[in-house]
Design a protein around this motif. Structure first.
Motif, PDB file in Angstrom:
ATOM      1  N   TYR A 291       0.802  -1.228   0.000  1.00  0.00           N
ATOM      2  CA  TYR A 291       0.000   0.000   0.000  1.00  0.00           C
ATOM      3  C   TYR A 291       0.835   1.278   0.000  1.00  0.00           C
ATOM      4  N   ARG A 292       2.135   1.142   0.213  1.00  0.00           N
ATOM      5  CA  ARG A 292       2.968   2.339   0.341  1.00  0.00           C
ATOM      6  C   ARG A 292       2.933   3.248  -0.892  1.00  0.00           C
ATOM      7  N   PRO A 293       2.840   2.728  -2.122  1.00  0.00           N
ATOM      8  CA  PRO A 293       2.775   3.634  -3.281  1.00  0.00           C
ATOM      9  C   PRO A 293       1.585   4.599  -3.238  1.00  0.00           C
ATOM     10  N   GLN A 294       0.529   4.253  -2.503  1.00  0.00           N
ATOM     11  CA  GLN A 294      -0.634   5.130  -2.421  1.00  0.00           C
ATOM     12  C   GLN A 294      -0.421   6.303  -1.456  1.00  0.00           C
ATOM     13  N   VAL A 295       0.595   6.201  -0.586  1.00  0.00           N
ATOM     14  CA  VAL A 295       0.801   7.227   0.445  1.00  0.00           C
ATOM     15  C   VAL A 295       2.227   7.761   0.443  1.00  0.00           C
ATOM     16  N   GLN A 296       2.921   7.574  -0.663  1.00  0.00           N
ATOM     17  CA  GLN A 296       4.311   8.007  -0.727  1.00  0.00           C
ATOM     18  C   GLN A 296       4.438   9.523  -0.585  1.00  0.00           C
ATOM     19  N   LEU A 359      -5.569  19.246   5.112  1.00  0.00           N
ATOM     20  CA  LEU A 359      -6.565  18.796   6.081  1.00  0.00           C
ATOM     21  C   LEU A 359      -6.538  17.282   6.219  1.00  0.00           C
ATOM     22  N   VAL A 360      -6.383  16.616   5.082  1.00  0.00           N
ATOM     23  CA  VAL A 360      -6.351  15.149   5.021  1.00  0.00           C
ATOM     24  C   VAL A 360      -5.094  14.766   4.244  1.00  0.00           C
ATOM     25  N   PRO A 361      -4.048  14.332   4.911  1.00  0.00           N
ATOM     26  CA  PRO A 361      -2.810  14.042   4.176  1.00  0.00           C
ATOM     27  C   PRO A 361      -2.844  12.756   3.362  1.00  0.00           C
ATOM     28  N   PHE A 362      -3.617  11.739   3.820  1.00  0.00           N
ATOM     29  CA  PHE A 362      -3.587  10.448   3.133  1.00  0.00           C
ATOM     30  C   PHE A 362      -4.978   9.810   3.068  1.00  0.00           C
ATOM     31  N   VAL A 363      -5.295   9.242   1.923  1.00  0.00           N
ATOM     32  CA  VAL A 363      -6.434   8.342   1.756  1.00  0.00           C
ATOM     33  C   VAL A 363      -5.946   7.197   0.877  1.00  0.00           C
ATOM     34  N   TYR A 364      -6.122   5.968   1.352  1.00  0.00           N
ATOM     35  CA  TYR A 364      -5.630   4.833   0.573  1.00  0.00           C
ATOM     36  C   TYR A 364      -6.575   3.646   0.754  1.00  0.00           C
ATOM     37  N   PHE A 365      -6.411   2.660  -0.107  1.00  0.00           N
ATOM     38  CA  PHE A 365      -7.281   1.484  -0.112  1.00  0.00           C
ATOM     39  C   PHE A 365      -6.482   0.245   0.274  1.00  0.00           C
ATOM     40  N   THR A 366      -7.098  -0.614   1.103  1.00  0.00           N
ATOM     41  CA  THR A 366      -6.493  -1.895   1.455  1.00  0.00           C
ATOM     42  C   THR A 366      -7.464  -3.014   1.109  1.00  0.00           C
ATOM     43  N   ASN A 367      -6.947  -4.227   1.060  1.00  0.00           N
ATOM     44  CA  ASN A 367      -7.803  -5.395   0.791  1.00  0.00           C
ATOM     45  C   ASN A 367      -7.150  -6.641   1.369  1.00  0.00           C
ATOM     46  N   GLU A 368      -7.151  -6.729   2.683  1.00  0.00           N
ATOM     47  CA  GLU A 368      -6.554  -7.860   3.386  1.00  0.00           C
ATOM     48  C   GLU A 368      -7.569  -8.993   3.560  1.00  0.00           C
ATOM     49  N   LYS A 369      -7.049 -10.202   3.774  1.00  0.00           N
ATOM     50  CA  LYS A 369      -7.894 -11.375   4.018  1.00  0.00           C
ATOM     51  C   LYS A 369      -8.090 -11.589   5.515  1.00  0.00           C
ATOM     52  N   ASP A 370      -9.250 -12.142   5.881  1.00  0.00           N
ATOM     53  CA  ASP A 370      -9.471 -12.523   7.273  1.00  0.00           C
ATOM     54  C   ASP A 370      -8.926 -13.927   7.507  1.00  0.00           C
ATOM     55  N   ALA A 371      -9.160 -14.487   8.701  1.00  0.00           N
ATOM     56  CA  ALA A 371      -8.619 -15.807   9.046  1.00  0.00           C
ATOM     57  C   ALA A 371      -9.161 -16.905   8.154  1.00  0.00           C
ATOM     58  N   ALA A 372     -10.356 -16.660   7.565  1.00  0.00           N
ATOM     59  CA  ALA A 372     -10.958 -17.659   6.677  1.00  0.00           C
ATOM     60  C   ALA A 372     -10.537 -17.476   5.228  1.00  0.00           C
ATOM     61  N   GLY A 373      -9.683 -16.487   4.972  1.00  0.00           N
ATOM     62  CA  GLY A 373      -9.191 -16.276   3.620  1.00  0.00           C
ATOM     63  C   GLY A 373     -10.083 -15.398   2.756  1.00  0.00           C
ATOM     64  N   MET A 647      -0.854  -2.691  15.050  1.00  0.00           N
ATOM     65  CA  MET A 647      -0.388  -3.974  15.572  1.00  0.00           C
ATOM     66  C   MET A 647      -1.522  -4.984  15.638  1.00  0.00           C
ATOM     67  N   THR A 648      -2.752  -4.499  15.846  1.00  0.00           N
ATOM     68  CA  THR A 648      -3.897  -5.392  16.007  1.00  0.00           C
ATOM     69  C   THR A 648      -4.666  -5.596  14.705  1.00  0.00           C
ATOM     70  N   ASN A 649      -4.915  -4.503  14.008  1.00  0.00           N
ATOM     71  CA  ASN A 649      -5.814  -4.534  12.856  1.00  0.00           C
ATOM     72  C   ASN A 649      -5.026  -4.524  11.550  1.00  0.00           C
ATOM     73  N   LYS A 650      -4.852  -5.683  10.964  1.00  0.00           N
ATOM     74  CA  LYS A 650      -4.063  -5.771   9.732  1.00  0.00           C
ATOM     75  C   LYS A 650      -4.761  -5.114   8.545  1.00  0.00           C
ATOM     76  N   HIS A 651      -6.072  -4.869   8.669  1.00  0.00           N
ATOM     77  CA  HIS A 651      -6.814  -4.259   7.567  1.00  0.00           C
ATOM     78  C   HIS A 651      -6.444  -2.793   7.363  1.00  0.00           C
ATOM     79  N   LEU A 652      -5.649  -2.228   8.276  1.00  0.00           N
ATOM     80  CA  LEU A 652      -5.125  -0.879   8.078  1.00  0.00           C
ATOM     81  C   LEU A 652      -3.937  -0.873   7.122  1.00  0.00           C
ATOM     82  N   GLY A 653      -3.384  -2.051   6.868  1.00  0.00           N
ATOM     83  CA  GLY A 653      -2.274  -2.146   5.915  1.00  0.00           C
ATOM     84  C   GLY A 653      -0.923  -1.815   6.509  1.00  0.00           C
ATOM     85  N   GLY A 654      -0.756  -2.032   7.821  1.00  0.00           N
ATOM     86  CA  GLY A 654       0.508  -1.712   8.468  1.00  0.00           C
ATOM     87  C   GLY A 654       1.591  -2.735   8.185  1.00  0.00           C
ATOM     88  N   MET A 655       2.774  -2.434   8.704  1.00  0.00           N
ATOM     89  CA  MET A 655       3.939  -3.310   8.502  1.00  0.00           C
ATOM     90  C   MET A 655       3.740  -4.638   9.230  1.00  0.00           C
TER      91      MET A 655
END
Length: 655
Positions: A291-296, A359-373, A647-655
């Motif tokens: 996701y980094r290219p969306q917020v570079q 006012l809003v420095p970043f807006v980006y899109f993520t698409n992570e999978k849950d435990a069931a895929g 650290m908790t919510n991978k749907h934010l697209g963190g490291m």
């Protein structure tokens, strides 16, 4: 053909939806954000105003101050300059008001007069309407040249302000006293136990000014305003009253709540935009490589837009095999992202904000999978939670108390930059039929209780003797429930006493106020239908050549929020004749179910008759942004109600 070319073709194929009347509804005329406040300031305007025979007479009233006794396109008007200096503020200069000018040029000459709260002298300070933290000041060290200086925000160098009297017979403006601005920091902790520094302002009379400066008069010469010792050297000045009113509209104070003279609550300064937007600690360093290219780069940027558009186009392809789809066409999310990132702070209103910042420095899109895929796409917004416009917080009759209310309890009149990471679910999780179909999540730290249970109704000594049944207004979050396109946070229409905030005179002209926790103003009501539309989030110009009201926000349930239909003006717009349901939304022309800001009448159960305060719901309309209860099904949204935690919510697209 390359894979990316296929993706772009699919993306472009989603931009059009169904046909309405004989006109095709496309992204261009249906999915668009309102003009930013900075762009509104550049628009043409023909103001109307008339001379005030008594000069400045209305406390917190707005005036134009001219050297001419008659309205003229060549007359000089006191104006706040355009060049900002962190040490000295803005120069006080003059400018003309042609028959057709711009909102920015006009607002720079709009002066708010405020009765001095330090004594009962009847003297007034003169504040800028456009940059509301700045008041006219003068001191001997600067040869008594008038400048607009910061008296209500965090500033590197504190000065003060002068209070004036005006003689309507001689037309002379006289300096009476000067007050020195003191800004005191204090280390404390916030509601979550996090260390913060708060700032409190105090003002003391400048006794050196009392000996020299007091009794001086305002003179205008060669585009410079200054204080002079003799009336023979002074310039006659005339106050004009504008026809447009930027005070609190009656809709936002129907009970005539008196103005609270309580001291202002301290504010904090929690975030430095430079550290968020660049450097080794910048926000993008927390994002994974997908996701980094969306917020570079922060804000509007061609490369990050291309990256975001390309990633967005892949989401429907990934959802399809699992039988899911986006709630809306990709073009809607693109329009929201583009408009949000284009916003700039155009008013020196936040205590720690600088005009020109994002006012809003970043807006980006993520698409992570849950435990069931299974994929769960989100639109993530990083916001400083302040609008680009003046906030009007100093005008609010009864702002929130900092603690239990009394005549000496501080009230929240100043805002500071917030730092929120907002998550908007993009997958179509469906809708609920009844408000209680959306279950509470016990471990959620945003929506642990609803407004009814939080009100302590039915408990001993509670002002609410009997708990009401759940409805679309009260089965709501006790805090944030959506976000506006400028990054401001949306709260439910009701306050924690189960009453519309606008009935209690708690809101600014913009339908917002600052809560006990500080940060940017959060908004309870839509300010569009109050007769002051040009200064609100969206305005009449946003409707020109469009087939649908503008996109102005999202609920946290992923349902889009559009502006209000204007009565008898928008009859040809898509969906005008489709009634809004109990949640404040409808579905038409293939757009998908969505909310609209609107004017509503509350049930009689919301009538108020307590301690001399009486409101009849049927005679007191409310201006709805979001009612309170979400229409979107939130039960399957991952981590719904949890604060942003990489650290908790991978749907934010963190490291």
């Amino acid at each position: 053909m390359k894979y990316i070319d296929k993706v772009l073709i699919f993306y472009l194929s989603t931009l059009s939806v169904s046909v309405y009347s004989a006109t095709t509804i496309t992204a261009k005329n249906t999915y668009y954000g309102p003009a930013s406040y900075a762009s509104i300031l550049a628009k043409s305007y023909s103001p109307k105003f008339s001379i005030s025979s008594q000069g400045m007479t209305t406390n917190r009233g707005r005036y134009l101050l001219s050297t001419s006794p008659k309205v003229s396109t060549t007359a000089n008007y006191l104006s706040i300059g355009t060049t900002y200096n962190a040490m000295t503020g803005y120069v006080a200069q003059s400018g003309t008001i042609p028959f057709t000018t711009t909102y920015g040029a006009y607002f720079s000459k709009l002066i708010q007069v405020v009765s001095n709260s330090s004594d009962n002298s009847g003297f007034y300070r003169l504040d800028s309407h456009l940059h509301s933290n700045y008041s006219l000041d003068a001191d001997e060290a600067d040869s008594y040249i008038l400048k607009f200086r910061n008296n209500f925000g965090k500033t590197a160098n504190t000065y003060g302000y002068v209070v004036f009297s005006y003689d309507s017979s001689t037309h002379l403006l006289r300096a009476e006293k000067r007050y020195i601005y003191h800004l005191s920091p204090k280390s404390t902790t916030d509601a979550h136990g996090k260390p913060v520094v708060t700032y409190s302002a105090t003002y003391t009379e400048d006794m050196s000014f009392a000996n020299k400066g007091s009794g001086y008069y305002v003179s205008y010469l060669k585009n410079t305003y200054k204080l002079v010792p003799q009336p023979s050297l002074a310039t006659k000045l005339y106050f004009y009253t504008p026809s447009d009113d930027y005070g609190i509209p009656s809709r936002f104070n129907p009970g005539n709540t008196p103005y609270a003279s309580n001291p202002a609550a301290p504010y904090s300064s929690n975030v430095n935009p430079d550290s968020v937007e660049s450097g080794n600690t910048a926000f993008y360093t927390r994002i994974n490589t997908t996701y980094r290219p969306q917020v570079q780069v922060a804000g509007s940027d061609a490369k990050t837009k291309l990256s975001a558009d390309q990633f967005l186009a892949t989401i429907p392809t990934n959802l399809a095999p699992q039988g899911d789809k986006l709630r809306y066409a990709p073009a809607l999310y693109t329009a929201f992202r583009d408009a949000a990132l284009a916003g700039k702070l155009a008013s020196a209103a936040p205590a720690d904000g600088v005009p020109g910042q994002k006012l809003v420095p970043f807006v980006y899109f993520t698409n992570e999978k849950d435990a069931a895929g299974r994929f769960h796409p989100f639109m993530i917004m990083v916001t400083y939670t302040v609008p680009g416009s003046p906030q009007g917080l100093l005008d609010i009759p009864g702002p929130p108390f900092l603690g239990k209310g009394s005549s000496i309890t501080p009230v929240t009149r100043y805002s500071n930059l917030g730092y929120f990471i907002v998550r908007i679910p993009m997958k179509d999780y469906g809708q609920v039929s009844n408000v209680i179909d959306n279950a509470m999540l016990p471990k959620s730290d945003n929506w642990a209780v609803n407004l009814v249970t939080d009100s302590h109704c039915g408990e001993p000594n509670s002002p609410i003797a009997t708990c009401p049944i759940y409805d679309n207004y009260n089965y709501a979050s006790t805090a944030e429930m959506g976000v506006l396109i400028d990054g401001s946070i949306i709260f439910p229409l009701l306050n924690n006493a189960l009453m519309p905030s606008q009935w209690k005179g708690e809101l600014s002209t913009y339908g917002c106020h600052v809560g006990q926790g500080g940060e940017g103003p959060h908004c309870h009501s839509d300010a569009f239908n109050t007769g002051q539309s040009i200064i609100t989030l969206y305005n009449d110009n946003d409707y020109l050549n469009k087939l649908h009201p503008p996109l102005i926000g999202f609920g946290y349930d992923g349902v889009a929020l559009f502006g209000s239909y204007r009565k008898n003006k928008d009859t040809a717009m898509a969906g005008y004749s489709e009634p809004l349901d109990a949640f404040g939304g409808h579905n038409h022309d293939g757009i998908g179910y969505h909310y609209h800001a609107h004017v509503a009448i509350l049930p009689d159960s919301y009538n108020v008759n307590s301690n001399g305060f009486k409101i009849e719901a049927k005679n007191t309309p409310v201006n709805v942004l979001l009612k309170g209860a979400w229409a979107g099904n939130i039960n399957s949204v991952p981590y719904f109600g949890y604060r942003a935690d990489f650290m908790t919510n991978k749907h934010l697209g963190g490291m």
